[in-house]
Write an enzyme that holds these catalytic residues in place. Structure first.
Site, PDB file in Angstrom:
ATOM      1  N   GLU A 108      48.053 -24.070 -11.301  1.00 54.67           N
ATOM      2  CA  GLU A 108      48.388 -23.332 -10.089  1.00 54.67           C
ATOM      3  C   GLU A 108      47.179 -22.544  -9.605  1.00 54.67           C
ATOM      4  O   GLU A 108      46.415 -22.001 -10.397  1.00 54.67           O
ATOM      5  CB  GLU A 108      49.568 -22.397 -10.368  1.00 54.67           C
ATOM      6  CG  GLU A 108      50.841 -23.209 -10.574  1.00 54.67           C
ATOM      7  CD  GLU A 108      52.061 -22.370 -10.923  1.00 54.67           C
ATOM      8  OE1 GLU A 108      53.145 -22.706 -10.427  1.00 54.67           O
ATOM      9  OE2 GLU A 108      51.932 -21.380 -11.667  1.00 54.67           O
ATOM     10  N   CYS A 121      42.596 -17.360  -5.822  1.00 54.04           N
ATOM     11  CA  CYS A 121      42.737 -17.051  -7.244  1.00 54.04           C
ATOM     12  C   CYS A 121      42.868 -18.389  -7.970  1.00 54.04           C
ATOM     13  O   CYS A 121      43.809 -19.138  -7.708  1.00 54.04           O
ATOM     14  CB  CYS A 121      43.992 -16.194  -7.437  1.00 54.04           C
ATOM     15  SG  CYS A 121      44.382 -15.857  -9.157  1.00 54.04           S
ATOM     16  N   CYS A 128      46.883 -21.144 -21.722  1.00 59.15           N
ATOM     17  CA  CYS A 128      45.930 -20.138 -22.187  1.00 59.15           C
ATOM     18  C   CYS A 128      46.190 -19.891 -23.666  1.00 59.15           C
ATOM     19  O   CYS A 128      47.335 -19.895 -24.119  1.00 59.15           O
ATOM     20  CB  CYS A 128      46.124 -18.836 -21.409  1.00 59.15           C
ATOM     21  SG  CYS A 128      44.914 -17.548 -21.830  1.00 59.15           S
ATOM     22  N   CYS A 132      48.702 -13.028 -24.547  1.00 59.83           N
ATOM     23  CA  CYS A 132      48.982 -11.613 -24.263  1.00 59.83           C
ATOM     24  C   CYS A 132      50.498 -11.446 -24.128  1.00 59.83           C
ATOM     25  O   CYS A 132      51.183 -12.309 -23.574  1.00 59.83           O
ATOM     26  CB  CYS A 132      48.253 -11.163 -23.001  1.00 59.83           C
ATOM     27  SG  CYS A 132      46.451 -11.273 -23.197  1.00 59.83           S
ATOM     28  N   CYS A 135      52.386 -11.805 -20.601  1.00 58.79           N
ATOM     29  CA  CYS A 135      51.904 -12.800 -19.637  1.00 58.79           C
ATOM     30  C   CYS A 135      52.640 -14.124 -19.835  1.00 58.79           C
ATOM     31  O   CYS A 135      52.677 -14.665 -20.940  1.00 58.79           O
ATOM     32  CB  CYS A 135      50.399 -13.005 -19.819  1.00 58.79           C
ATOM     33  SG  CYS A 135      49.709 -14.250 -18.720  1.00 58.79           S
ATOM     34  N   CYS A 351      50.255 -11.986 -10.567  1.00 63.91           N
ATOM     35  CA  CYS A 351      49.498 -11.984 -11.824  1.00 63.91           C
ATOM     36  C   CYS A 351      50.401 -12.224 -13.011  1.00 63.91           C
ATOM     37  O   CYS A 351      51.438 -11.589 -13.155  1.00 63.91           O
ATOM     38  CB  CYS A 351      48.853 -10.629 -12.054  1.00 63.91           C
ATOM     39  SG  CYS A 351      47.566 -10.283 -10.913  1.00 63.91           S
TER      40      CYS A 351
HETATM   41  N1  SAH Z   1      42.615 -14.358 -18.960  1.00 64.03           N
HETATM   42  C1  SAH Z   1      41.977 -13.548 -17.973  1.00 64.03           C
HETATM   43  C2  SAH Z   1      42.312 -14.027 -16.577  1.00 64.03           C
HETATM   44  C3  SAH Z   1      43.756 -13.807 -16.177  1.00 64.03           C
HETATM   45  S1  SAH Z   1      43.713 -12.623 -14.955  1.00 64.03           S
HETATM   46  C4  SAH Z   1      42.360 -12.095 -18.188  1.00 64.03           C
HETATM   47  O1  SAH Z   1      43.244 -11.840 -18.971  1.00 64.03           O
HETATM   48  O2  SAH Z   1      41.708 -11.226 -17.610  1.00 64.03           O
HETATM   49  C5  SAH Z   1      45.293 -12.171 -14.748  1.00 64.03           C
HETATM   50  C6  SAH Z   1      45.478 -10.663 -14.835  1.00 64.03           C
HETATM   51  O3  SAH Z   1      46.875 -10.419 -14.704  1.00 64.03           O
HETATM   52  C7  SAH Z   1      45.066 -10.107 -16.184  1.00 64.03           C
HETATM   53  O4  SAH Z   1      44.581  -8.801 -16.066  1.00 64.03           O
HETATM   54  C8  SAH Z   1      46.389 -10.113 -16.899  1.00 64.03           C
HETATM   55  O5  SAH Z   1      46.403  -9.252 -17.997  1.00 64.03           O
HETATM   56  C9  SAH Z   1      47.319  -9.678 -15.808  1.00 64.03           C
HETATM   57  N2  SAH Z   1      48.707 -10.006 -16.079  1.00 64.03           N
HETATM   58  C10 SAH Z   1      49.188 -10.918 -16.936  1.00 64.03           C
HETATM   59  N3  SAH Z   1      50.536 -10.906 -16.947  1.00 64.03           N
HETATM   60  C11 SAH Z   1      50.902  -9.952 -16.038  1.00 64.03           C
HETATM   61  C12 SAH Z   1      52.159  -9.493 -15.591  1.00 64.03           C
HETATM   62  N4  SAH Z   1      53.296 -10.008 -16.038  1.00 64.03           N
HETATM   63  N5  SAH Z   1      52.166  -8.503 -14.666  1.00 64.03           N
HETATM   64  C13 SAH Z   1      51.016  -7.997 -14.171  1.00 64.03           C
HETATM   65  N6  SAH Z   1      49.811  -8.424 -14.555  1.00 64.03           N
HETATM   66  C14 SAH Z   1      49.748  -9.385 -15.492  1.00 64.03           C
END
Ligand code: SAH
Length: 372
Positions: A108, A121, A128, A132, A135, A351
């Site tokens: 996506e 984006c 991944c 986390c 996520c 995100c």
């Molecule tokens: N792997 C990289 C790129 C992903 S960026 C990273 O972690 O930085 C996506 C961003 O959205 C990251 O800061 C991630 O932590 C955040 N993110 C992930 N899940 C989310 C959620 N459910 N709500 C808000 N932000 C989230």
């Protein structure tokens, strides 16, 4: 291991009759691939512009090449481009593109208009490996890395479909995947995208977001041209961060912040620290004060991201006044802070909400169904 010379690759492709994919090549490599089969260099430059600046990947439409040459090229080379499987547009104008790759995997990519810049984006991996805790993409695990051509190809497809090719736009590597876990392909994609004969996206218009792979941050610090850096921080103690971002057990806060201190931030620029806000987990005034101390002396700005909630994610977003109080503590102590307005939530384009599985775009729903 040294990368094989393009001429060797071209010769091997010619022998095995498998066509070489020009979308994977930087301009100088494309020129070398042409020269290896006795096509003059300037045609290589023309084809690079057709592909990357004009989004044309069908040799028969490259009208400034003689017809016999177009036919010869079509027999010798391919130009892979992610296919558009579907597109959804949010009430706020954000568009999510589901793209199909050559092996039927899906990724996506998101177009976020007027923030105030136009922003794409893009993903760097299918799935991944970082897992986390909040996520959705992390729930998929890593399916595979994307190639440089697939990363740059997303921008090409989005820029062409939105009519923004040839204009100025930003790129954030904040889609699916951890860009620094797929370092070489990501950097090569940025070089392809930066080429002035292609989309000419200056690296200062690109932001790479990472969960904190410290050795890769150090490697990035030595690149001749560098994107802006964003760090997904999310916590202010190792115990809290270990629980949210498993990679913290390998590279802890001290190592990460030290790497940021050493990072050569461009003039008038800063490192962005992203901080997902989780109710009752990392949103207290003590967290805010610890964050100020942690970032002391760094050229930093903080981007607070109230959690985008989703079924299957065992956290909730704090109330607005809680987010505001947290932001106020940072601002009072001189930190630049912004609260990210979530875009595209209604189409699960926000995100951490990008998830696809086995080509079904409703994998997020499937996951939710499994959990409830
Ligand atoms: N792997 C990289 C790129 C992903 S960026 C990273 O972690 O930085 C996506 C961003 O959205 C990251 O800061 C991630 O932590 C955040 N993110 C992930 N899940 C989310 C959620 N459910 N709500 C808000 N932000 C989230």
């Amino acid at each position: 291991m040294e990368a094989p010379r393009i001429s060797t690759v071209a010769a091997r492709c010619a022998r095995s009759r498998s066509a070489m994919n020009l979308a994977e090549l930087e301009r100088h490599e494309l020129v070398a691939a042409f020269e290896a089969v006795d096509v003059p260099a300037f045609h290589g430059r023309q084809v690079f512009t057709w592909i990357h600046a004009r989004g044309v990947t069908d040799f028969s439409r490259m009208t400034d090449l003689a017809r016999p040459l177009r036919e010869r090229l079509a027999a010798a080379f391919t130009i892979d481009t992610p296919g558009l499987a579907s597109q959804q547009t949010s009430v706020d104008g954000t568009s999510k593109f589901l793209l199909r790759l050559h092996d039927d995997r899906h990724i996506e990519s998101v177009y976020i208009p007027d923030t105030p810049a136009q922003t794409f984006c893009v993903s760097t991996q299918v799935g991944c490996a970082m897992a986390c805790a909040f996520c959705l993409t992390g729930k998929m695990g890593l399916v595979r890395h994307l190639s440089a051509g697939e990363i740059a190809g997303q921008v090409r497809v989005l820029a062409t479909s939105t009519g923004l090719a040839g204009t100025t736009f930003n790129i954030v590597l904040m889609g699916m995947g951890e860009p620094l876990h797929n370092y070489d392909a990501t950097m090569k994609a940025l070089r392809i995208l930066a080429d002035e004969k292609g989309l000419a996206v200056h690296p200062k218009r690109v932001t790479l977001s990472t969960v904190g792979l410290v050795p890769a941050i150090e490697r990035l610090a030595n690149e001749p041209v560098m994107p802006n850096l964003a760090i997904s921080l999310h916590a202010t103690t190792d115990a809290a961060r270990d629980a949210l971002v498993p990679l913290n057990k390998r590279y802890d806060l001290e190592a990460l912040i030290e790497a940021c201190r050493r990072f050569p931030v461009a003039r008038r620029s800063r490192i962005t620290f992203e901080y997902v806000m989780l109710a009752g987990v990392n949103d207290t005034p003590d967290d805010a004060r610890r964050l100020v101390r942690l970032l002391h002396g760094l050229r930093a700005k903080v981007n607070l991201l109230p959690l985008n909630e989703a079924a299957g994610i065992p956290f909730s977003s704090p109330a607005d006044d809680r987010v505001d109080a947290f932001a106020a503590i940072l601002a009072d102590r001189g930190l630049t802070v912004s609260v990210r307005k979530s875009r595209g939530r209604d189409i699960r384009a926000a995100c951490g909400q990008l998830i696809v599985e086995g080509g079904r775009k409703s994998a997020g729903e499937a996951l939710a169904a499994k959990i409830h």
